[in-house]
Motif scaffolding. Structure first.
Motif, PDB file in Angstrom:
ATOM      1  N   ILE A  50       0.846  -1.195   0.000  1.00 43.38           N
ATOM      2  CA  ILE A  50       0.000   0.000   0.000  1.00 43.38           C
ATOM      3  C   ILE A  50       0.882   1.247   0.000  1.00 43.38           C
ATOM      4  CG2 ILE A  50      -1.731   1.296   1.309  1.00 43.38           C
ATOM      5  CD1 ILE A  50      -2.610  -1.475   2.455  1.00 43.38           C
ATOM      6  N   SER A  51       0.585   2.171  -0.912  1.00 46.61           N
ATOM      7  CA  SER A  51       1.380   3.393  -1.000  1.00 46.61           C
ATOM      8  C   SER A  51       0.568   4.647  -0.700  1.00 46.61           C
ATOM      9  CB  SER A  51       2.008   3.513  -2.390  1.00 46.61           C
ATOM     10  OG  SER A  51       1.012   3.550  -3.383  1.00 46.61           O
ATOM     11  N   HIS A  52      -0.737   4.509  -0.493  1.00 46.60           N
ATOM     12  CA  HIS A  52      -1.590   5.670  -0.213  1.00 46.60           C
ATOM     13  C   HIS A  52      -2.790   5.216   0.612  1.00 46.60           C
ATOM     14  CE1 HIS A  52      -2.812   9.788  -1.012  1.00 46.60           C
ATOM     15  NE2 HIS A  52      -4.044   9.336  -1.145  1.00 46.60           N
ATOM     16  N   VAL A  53      -3.143   5.980   1.632  1.00 47.93           N
ATOM     17  CA  VAL A  53      -4.276   5.645   2.507  1.00 47.93           C
ATOM     18  C   VAL A  53      -5.465   6.508   2.102  1.00 47.93           C
ATOM     19  CG1 VAL A  53      -5.114   5.572   4.873  1.00 47.93           C
ATOM     20  CG2 VAL A  53      -2.728   5.038   4.393  1.00 47.93           C
ATOM     21  N   GLU A  54      -6.568   5.846   1.753  1.00 49.86           N
ATOM     22  CA  GLU A  54      -7.783   6.554   1.339  1.00 49.86           C
ATOM     23  C   GLU A  54      -8.988   5.642   1.531  1.00 49.86           C
ATOM     24  OE1 GLU A  54      -7.211   7.386  -2.806  1.00 49.86           O
ATOM     25  OE2 GLU A  54      -6.687   5.335  -3.249  1.00 49.86           O
ATOM     26  N   ASN A  55     -10.168   6.206   1.380  1.00 48.47           N
ATOM     27  CA  ASN A  55     -11.432   5.455   1.388  1.00 48.47           C
ATOM     28  C   ASN A  55     -11.762   4.801   2.726  1.00 48.47           C
ATOM     29  OD1 ASN A  55     -11.966   5.984  -1.387  1.00 48.47           O
ATOM     30  ND2 ASN A  55     -10.468   4.428  -1.923  1.00 48.47           N
ATOM     31  N   LEU A  56     -11.390   5.404   3.828  1.00 48.58           N
ATOM     32  CA  LEU A  56     -11.641   4.807   5.138  1.00 48.58           C
ATOM     33  C   LEU A  56     -12.871   5.380   5.838  1.00 48.58           C
ATOM     34  CD1 LEU A  56      -7.965   4.679   6.441  1.00 48.58           C
ATOM     35  CD2 LEU A  56      -9.299   2.823   5.443  1.00 48.58           C
ATOM     36  N   GLU A  57     -13.609   6.270   5.190  1.00 46.99           N
ATOM     37  CA  GLU A  57     -14.740   6.963   5.810  1.00 46.99           C
ATOM     38  C   GLU A  57     -15.809   6.014   6.347  1.00 46.99           C
ATOM     39  OE1 GLU A  57     -14.136   7.458   2.371  1.00 46.99           O
ATOM     40  OE2 GLU A  57     -12.636   8.997   2.762  1.00 46.99           O
ATOM     41  N   SER A  58     -15.971   4.846   5.734  1.00 43.94           N
ATOM     42  CA  SER A  58     -17.030   3.934   6.156  1.00 43.94           C
ATOM     43  C   SER A  58     -16.604   3.026   7.314  1.00 43.94           C
ATOM     44  CB  SER A  58     -17.519   3.097   4.968  1.00 43.94           C
ATOM     45  OG  SER A  58     -16.457   2.360   4.416  1.00 43.94           O
ATOM     46  N   LEU A  59     -15.509   3.363   7.975  1.00 43.43           N
ATOM     47  CA  LEU A  59     -15.050   2.621   9.160  1.00 43.43           C
ATOM     48  C   LEU A  59     -14.971   3.571  10.355  1.00 43.43           C
ATOM     49  CD1 LEU A  59     -12.158   0.585   7.487  1.00 43.43           C
ATOM     50  CD2 LEU A  59     -14.455  -0.225   8.041  1.00 43.43           C
ATOM     51  N   PRO A  60     -16.083   4.202  10.728  1.00 42.59           N
ATOM     52  CA  PRO A  60     -16.044   5.236  11.761  1.00 42.59           C
ATOM     53  C   PRO A  60     -15.659   4.739  13.151  1.00 42.59           C
ATOM     54  CG  PRO A  60     -18.301   4.656  11.271  1.00 42.59           C
ATOM     55  CD  PRO A  60     -17.441   3.948  10.258  1.00 42.59           C
ATOM     56  N   GLY A  61     -15.848   3.466  13.458  1.00 44.51           N
ATOM     57  CA  GLY A  61     -15.521   2.943  14.781  1.00 44.51           C
ATOM     58  C   GLY A  61     -14.122   2.372  14.898  1.00 44.51           C
ATOM     59  N   LEU A  62     -13.328   2.484  13.832  1.00 46.69           N
ATOM     60  CA  LEU A  62     -11.984   1.911  13.842  1.00 46.69           C
ATOM     61  C   LEU A  62     -11.103   2.610  14.868  1.00 46.69           C
ATOM     62  CD1 LEU A  62     -10.606  -0.342  12.199  1.00 46.69           C
ATOM     63  CD2 LEU A  62      -9.577   1.444  10.804  1.00 46.69           C
ATOM     64  N   ARG A  63     -10.541   1.828  15.792  1.00 50.66           N
ATOM     65  CA  ARG A  63      -9.690   2.380  16.846  1.00 50.66           C
ATOM     66  C   ARG A  63      -8.213   2.060  16.635  1.00 50.66           C
ATOM     67  NH1 ARG A  63     -13.937   0.801  21.283  1.00 50.66           N
ATOM     68  NH2 ARG A  63     -12.849  -1.179  21.154  1.00 50.66           N
ATOM     69  N   LYS A  64      -7.921   0.958  15.934  1.00 54.73           N
ATOM     70  CA  LYS A  64      -6.525   0.599  15.673  1.00 54.73           C
ATOM     71  C   LYS A  64      -6.366   0.226  14.214  1.00 54.73           C
ATOM     72  CE  LYS A  64      -2.675  -2.360  16.799  1.00 54.73           C
ATOM     73  NZ  LYS A  64      -2.162  -3.503  17.546  1.00 54.73           N
ATOM     74  N   LEU A  65      -5.371   0.814  13.565  1.00 52.24           N
ATOM     75  CA  LEU A  65      -5.072   0.541  12.169  1.00 52.24           C
ATOM     76  C   LEU A  65      -3.585   0.246  12.049  1.00 52.24           C
ATOM     77  CD1 LEU A  65      -5.890   0.461   9.179  1.00 52.24           C
ATOM     78  CD2 LEU A  65      -5.544   2.947   9.116  1.00 52.24           C
ATOM     79  N   ASP A  66      -3.262  -0.952  11.585  1.00 53.09           N
ATOM     80  CA  ASP A  66      -1.868  -1.366  11.403  1.00 53.09           C
ATOM     81  C   ASP A  66      -1.537  -1.336   9.923  1.00 53.09           C
ATOM     82  OD1 ASP A  66       0.636  -2.548  11.261  1.00 53.09           O
ATOM     83  OD2 ASP A  66       0.138  -4.189  12.626  1.00 53.09           O
ATOM     84  N   LEU A  67      -0.704  -0.389   9.534  1.00 60.34           N
ATOM     85  CA  LEU A  67      -0.249  -0.243   8.155  1.00 60.34           C
ATOM     86  C   LEU A  67       1.261  -0.438   8.067  1.00 60.34           C
ATOM     87  CD1 LEU A  67      -2.411   2.858   7.195  1.00 60.34           C
ATOM     88  CD2 LEU A  67      -2.611   0.570   6.205  1.00 60.34           C
ATOM     89  N   SER A  68       1.834  -1.149   9.015  1.00 56.90           N
ATOM     90  CA  SER A  68       3.284  -1.363   9.020  1.00 56.90           C
ATOM     91  C   SER A  68       3.719  -2.210   7.831  1.00 56.90           C
ATOM     92  CB  SER A  68       3.712  -2.023  10.332  1.00 56.90           C
ATOM     93  OG  SER A  68       3.115  -3.293  10.473  1.00 56.90           O
ATOM     94  N   HIS A  69       4.962  -2.042   7.454  1.00 56.48           N
ATOM     95  CA  HIS A  69       5.565  -2.818   6.362  1.00 56.48           C
ATOM     96  C   HIS A  69       4.804  -2.655   5.051  1.00 56.48           C
ATOM     97  CE1 HIS A  69       8.420  -4.866   9.041  1.00 56.48           C
ATOM     98  NE2 HIS A  69       7.419  -4.816   9.909  1.00 56.48           N
ATOM     99  N   ASN A  70       4.573  -1.409   4.672  1.00 53.79           N
ATOM    100  CA  ASN A  70       3.974  -1.085   3.389  1.00 53.79           C
ATOM    101  C   ASN A  70       4.906  -0.121   2.667  1.00 53.79           C
ATOM    102  OD1 ASN A  70       1.148  -2.213   2.800  1.00 53.79           O
ATOM    103  ND2 ASN A  70       1.034  -1.732   4.970  1.00 53.79           N
ATOM    104  N   ARG A  71       4.378   0.667   1.769  1.00 53.19           N
ATOM    105  CA  ARG A  71       5.185   1.625   0.998  1.00 53.19           C
ATOM    106  C   ARG A  71       4.655   3.045   1.189  1.00 53.19           C
ATOM    107  NH1 ARG A  71       6.225  -1.671  -4.641  1.00 53.19           N
ATOM    108  NH2 ARG A  71       7.524  -3.276  -3.700  1.00 53.19           N
TER     109      ARG A  71
END
Length: 100
Positions: A50-71
């Motif tokens: 993954i090189s860009h973070v987008e389209n997360l609006e439909s996850l309003p209750g998300l408390r933890k997001l792990d994006l480690s080891h991406n680009r």
């Protein structure tokens, strides 16, 4: 024990496990995740491409997001601003360098 054979089928008739890296966080991916897990609080998207973070609006209750080891770089994580409930964001092993 069941494992996939080199030809791509499952050995002994077991389930086939296919791992494909995610390159983009598409609207379709997030819609599928949010429809199946309406009360999702943690999402692990580590070890992808993954090189860009987008389209997360439909996850309003998300408390933890792990994006480690991406680009990901500094300018590519603006999409997390839409996550008002976010408490933990894991970005280790990305290219998070400030411009010189």
């Amino acid at each position: 024990s069941e494992s996939a054979n080199p030809a791509g089928g499952a050995a002994r008739g077991g389930p086939l496990s296919l791992v494909m890296p995610i390159y983009r966080i598409t609207r379709e991916l997030i819609d599928e995740v949010s429809s199946g897990f309406a009360a999702l609080h943690a999402l692990n998207l580590s070890h992808n491409l993954i090189s860009h973070v987008e389209n997360l609006e439909s996850l309003p209750g998300l408390r933890k997001l792990d994006l480690s080891h991406n680009r990901l770089g500094l300018g590519s994580i603006e999409g997390v601003r839409t996550l008002a409930a976010l408490e933990a964001l894991v970005l280790s092993a990305n290219q998070m360098c400030a411009p010189a």
